[in-house]
Scaffold this motif. Structure first.
Motif, short mmCIF file in Angstrom:
data_model
loop_
_atom_site.label_atom_id
_atom_site.label_comp_id
_atom_site.label_asym_id
_atom_site.label_seq_id
_atom_site.Cartn_x
_atom_site.Cartn_y
_atom_site.Cartn_z
N ASP A 1 0.96 -1.17 0.21
CA ASP A 1 -0.11 -0.12 0.03
C ASP A 1 0.76 1.22 -0.06
O ASP A 1 0.25 2.38 -0.30
N LYS A 2 1.98 1.15 0.47
CA LYS A 2 2.85 2.17 0.68
C LYS A 2 4.38 1.98 -0.20
O LYS A 2 4.85 0.98 -0.18
N PRO A 3 4.64 3.02 -1.04
CA PRO A 3 6.06 2.67 -1.90
C PRO A 3 7.07 2.48 -0.52
O PRO A 3 6.91 3.14 0.73
N ARG A 4 8.07 1.89 -1.00
CA ARG A 4 9.08 1.36 -0.14
C ARG A 4 9.98 2.81 0.65
O ARG A 4 10.24 2.50 1.71
N ASP A 5 10.05 3.63 -0.05
CA ASP A 5 10.86 4.82 0.41
C ASP A 5 9.96 5.48 1.46
O ASP A 5 10.38 5.70 2.63
N ILE A 6 8.59 5.53 1.36
CA ILE A 6 7.83 6.03 2.38
C ILE A 6 7.64 4.85 3.47
O ILE A 6 7.86 5.34 4.79
N GLN A 7 7.65 3.66 3.24
CA GLN A 7 7.81 2.97 4.52
C GLN A 7 9.07 3.19 5.05
O GLN A 7 8.92 3.22 6.59
N ILE A 8 10.17 3.26 4.60
CA ILE A 8 11.61 3.54 5.20
C ILE A 8 11.29 4.59 6.01
O ILE A 8 11.61 4.71 7.31
N LYS A 9 10.70 5.69 5.34
CA LYS A 9 10.81 7.00 6.10
C LYS A 9 9.88 6.89 7.50
O LYS A 9 10.16 7.26 8.67
N LEU A 10 8.64 6.20 7.31
CA LEU A 10 7.86 6.12 8.39
C LEU A 10 8.38 5.08 9.40
O LEU A 10 8.58 5.48 10.65
#
Lengths: 633, 633
Positions: free
Chosen positions: B610-619
């Motif tokens: 549901d979320k791109p990988r870079d957003i996942q990492i940032k979160l």
């Protein structure tokens, strides 16, 4: 080891052995010294600040160490791992040392505030988080590389210097638990809270699920019995039974989520913040910077992993599935051949020959299952997942799909290709009952018997020595270190999952399946309990808030069972008799009913809240408090 | 009001009017005094610490007040509502006053750090959280009861003393926005970031979705054109088109989640902690203790609400659906009757008569839709939901189901009861195109024209007065307070939802639908933009992280469209020609394909994160930091 002894002299009274560390025989002295030093070192110096004591065995080997911790150390550790405990006002809160007085049952001299399982979990966590500072190698083993931040224990494990770490049983507690669990013949619930205190949440949740599932099957079993007794074959009765089963299976899975939430709230794991998972021991890659933590650790490109998953693992799994289907087809050919042979030259020998294909197929399936399991483990490990949880999920998925096909493909073939309902009922009954009996035997009784024999031998050997050290502890450690390791709840859930398949996929053909499932589960509870208490090493407690991917697996099974049951009912001669003039109408009706049932299922799953209202309120209350507290700051 | 004036003397230079409060004409002096006092009062005294200034209008009425706040006050408010802003290191963090220096673009003299929409949101939040202390009634209105903790503004609103609160437009900014949005003819993306700055996240997300959806429809439209141009009627081409459409619609809905995450991360709302929602203004009940907050507020038993939902609302909705179907049947009867009449006595009159049933039906549907909407609002309000969000969800669900039936029931009837593909294609085209034209007209152009006329009249009236006060502000307020209120994105999403239905439900019958949808959406963007900038009062910005229940609605629609398309293809003469010997085989094949497609859909939805990988990492990074920070404490 003089240093270690002097340390123990001071702390002897406090020392309660919790965990056993077994090093490889012949581990170098300097390695041992460095390792115990690091374990005992102050937190400020990057140590774990735990207590270590070598176990003096009969032959003077110093390769077994006992680890414990002072009461204060454990309380601080409880804060680190984020344990959630009950407060005086009956709310559940994350334990902190500074707020310790607000917690129920807390007293500075009450060493039972933390359960032994919790203490062992804390120590395991501290040991695993013991990280290399400026060591480049493990002293004494120049080939065992270290880098800042690498978990020392994991490196020692992968290099074979550390043989195993396991928590000690508490003989007294175990006896009490055994007694209340399966010691007396009684009708009632399992002592889940005590199981949780002793074995941790993951295992308690498995037993909770097993018990819940058994109770949930009882209505199905009760309704199924008259179908067998009176040999009901009416169309509407079967439809009613199947419809009830399908809706019931949705309801029980939804209600389980609520019960699970109630239990894990009481145990504190529902509120426990997920810890940041460290890379699993087998994970390898080029040393880089973890983008999340900013720490130095091996990194492995996610695209490479995706390529391995989709271009190697996925085709391999598909190939295996195809092969399994191929073997099944050979089995049916053999079956036909045996039948033909029997008809041609009827004799005792030909009668026996009838059983040969089934036996061969059963053996081949078992062999394939085992080979596939190894292959799946190898592949999943080769996919190089960073986290243990993602490794587990991929492994479970692989094994699940294959086992599903192996178990049910022949039944699907009989039902939807051969259209032989009688054979289906017969095969289903045979498969279900034999698999249950074999499982119970292979899983618990056999290991128990082996264990018992081994124990007797050990006891003889130990008793003959008669040294004056703390014999019972030495004896206990020696006994337990030889016990089998419990590899988690995977196989237990898999068994339940397949059972759920037998019960629900073809429930309208064989209503008695639920009866056998209930009977099996009642003995399963006892044999699994026996296995946990008697056969295996004590496993480390693992806090968990739900049964994870298994919930999804059971829900998928229940969706598939809607489809199969609708088709089966549509194929039954009674229903066909109703639609004599048009087969098209029949199929359309079946398809319509199936879609309606599926829609009802999804709506029900959507409407039933996953957590009971009071748990929701309690969670909202805690969140509100934390937001308010943040505002006050 | 001398007090208020003196206050303003000191702060005059800082005062920037942000929000307009309109009180009822003839509101008692003591009420106004008390209310403004409470707004201006220090936080410590339970006030909102905002600035208030009465607007002196031509006729000397003092029933309009402007609210503003000092820069410092707004920054503190930003912390209270939990705004998330970008830091110097490009990470997004929750704004706190003490860490203000770490945020990008922050400077003590930069009053543009917070956008005007954010300032207005903060003031609205502060006003709504202005709570009664020990007042038992609103001064001057003994019948308007208060209790400790009750929101004053909400009580004033429900009692009609407060007519409306709305944020002021910023003429300069609006002009710039209009120019970059739709002012010049250009091909390109909308200025979503600027829309977000001006109108807030909810509206920007709607326009983002509209734009994304339009782009996503283009492949469908492009593939659909040759079917129309070359009048392709081959079986395999239709199957290919439908299959592509079905998988494509899954992909676009999944990808939207990712794009939405990227946008809302940039805007900070993805990270924004959900605030504890206060009861909605209409909520009533016996005064009790809220179990979550422990505050005194009206409570209403959840069981009573459930009873109202399931025993009254649900049957009512079902009845309405039944009634709507009944009306549809009458329509088809009328249609048949008109056709018969036309065939019997062919004339110009009979030719006209052919259109009468459609027109009557269209009018009746519109009337039913409106009546039902009122009924749904009344019922949902009567269900007495505590939270605005739950009220909205229940309302949306009710309206959605009814609108779905009203729009598509006749098409379903034509397709699956009359089996008339030609009529289906024709009806679909007529419905789609007329609804699009009507919508665009009724939604934007008509109000715009009305607004323009009104504005002219107002301008004349205001200009004729020629007072020497700040005329343009007075003028602006007077103009804006008469503008229509934008009631949220509900109707806009509903329109898109129904359009998605037209495009996907029968895509294999009418591939051109996507073309019309694309064309409509391009003009829709402009007309909606016009509506937002010119027709309506500026709406309050609402932070939001996704399109909420609409995602679910679109996904459900795409599941239903798999079923309808499979049936349509199965019914097509080309496919029937392939299965001449056995209709049963045909139906079974269709059912199999449908199940396969559904399975692929669910697997795809499961596999695409549901979320791109870079957003996942940032979160994950932010979460890691907060856990680490907690440990440091």
């Amino acid at each position: 080891m003089a240093e270690s002894w002097s340390f123990l002299d001071t702390f002897e009274r406090n020392f309660r052995p919790l965990i056993v560390i077994e090093l490889a025989k012949g581990t170098k002295e300097e390695t041992i010294e460095w390792f115990t030093k690091r374990i005992e070192d102050k937190k400020a110096n990057g140590g774990a600040q735990l207590l270590v004591k070598p176990l003096v065995t009969e032959n003077g080997d110093e390769n077994i160490y006992l680890v414990g911790a002072s009461h204060l150390r454990l309380l601080l550790g409880a804060e680190t791992v984020g344990l959630v405990k009950e407060c005086h006002d009956n709310s559940m809160r994350t334990f902190t040392y500074s707020s310790r007085k607000t917690f129920k049952d807390f007293a500075d001299d009450n060493h039972n505030f933390l359960t032994m399982a919790e203490c062992q979990y804390i120590i395991k966590h501290e040991l695993e988080n013991l990280r290399a500072k400026d060591e480049k190698i493990i002293p004494g083993y120049p080939q065992a590389k270290l880098y800042p931040g690498k978990s020392i224990v994991r490196r020692l494990l992968t290099n074979g210097i550390l043989v195993q770490i396991f928590p000690l049983h508490d003989r007294e507690e175990l006896k009490k638990l055994r007694h209340s669990w399966y010691g007396r013949v009684k009708v009632g619930y399992q002592p889940l809270d005590e199981i949780r205190c002793y074995f941790g949440e993951t295992i308690a949740l498995y037993f909770g699920f097993l018990e819940y599932f058994t109770f949930a099957l009882i209505p199905m079993a009760v309704i199924g019995i008259p179908y067998y007794v009176f040999a009901w074959e009416d169309y509407d009765k079967y439809v009613m039974f199947a419809t009830f089963n399908l809706l019931w299976s949705t309801v029980i899975l939804e209600v389980w989520k609520r019960i699970c939430a109630i239990m894990t709230y009481r145990w504190g794991t529902l509120l426990m913040k997920r810890q940041f998972e460290e890379p699993r021991p087998g994970f390898h890659g080029v040393l880089g910077i973890n983008p999340v933590t900013g720490r130095e650790e091996p990194v492995y490109s996610s695209i490479k992993r995706q390529i391995r998953i989709y271009l190697v693992s996925l085709p391999f799994v598909c190939l295996c599935l195809y092969f399994s289907l191929y073997v099944m087809m050979i089995y049916f050919d053999l079956e036909q051949w045996a039948l033909d042979y029997h008809e041609e030259n009827e004799s005792n020998f030909s009668n026996l020959m009838l059983f040969v294909p089934s036996i061969i197929y059963a053996v081949v399936i078992e062999i394939m299952n085992r080979i596939y399991r190894y292959a799946a483990e190898f592949l999943t490990s080769w996919e190089n997942h960073r986290l243990e949880s993602s490794y587990q999920n991929h492994l479970i998925l692989k094994v699940l799909v294959f086992n599903f096909l192996n178990c049910f493909a022949s039944l699907f073939y009989i039902a939807f290709v051969l259209f032989d309902m009688k054979l289906l009922r017969q095969s289903l009954a045979t498969l279900l009952i034999t698999s249950q009996i074999l499982n119970q035997f292979a899983e618990s009784l056999l290991p128990y018997w082996l264990q018992k024999r081994h124990k007797k031998r050990m006891k003889k050997r130990v008793c003959s020595l008669k040294t004056d050290t703390d014999l019972s502890l030495v004896e206990q450690v020696n006994l337990e270190k030889e016990m089998g390791t419990y590899f988690g709840t995977f196989d237990d859930y898999l068994e339940l999952f397949l059972q759920f398949g037998y019960v629900s996929l073809f429930s309208c053909v064989y209503p008695l399946a639920a009866v056998f499932a209930v009977l099996n589960n009642i003995t399963e509870i006892y044999s699994d309990a026996l296995k946990m208490c008697r056969v295996y090493k004590r496993p480390f407690a693992e806090p968990t808030a739900n049964i994870g991917v298994w919930q999804l697996a059971f829900e998928t099974m229940s969706v598939i069972s809607v489809v199969t049951n609708c088709i089966l009912i549509g194929m039954s001669p009674q229903v066909n008799a109703l639609f004599t003039d048009s087969k098209t109408d029949l199929i359309l009706t079946v398809a319509l009913v199936e879609h309606l049932l599926l829609a009802i299922k999804f709506i029900m799953a959507f409407v039933i809240p996953d957590k009971p209202r009071d748990i929701q309120i309690k969670l909202a209350k805690l969140e509100f408090e934390s937001v308010e507290a943040l505002k006050q700051q």
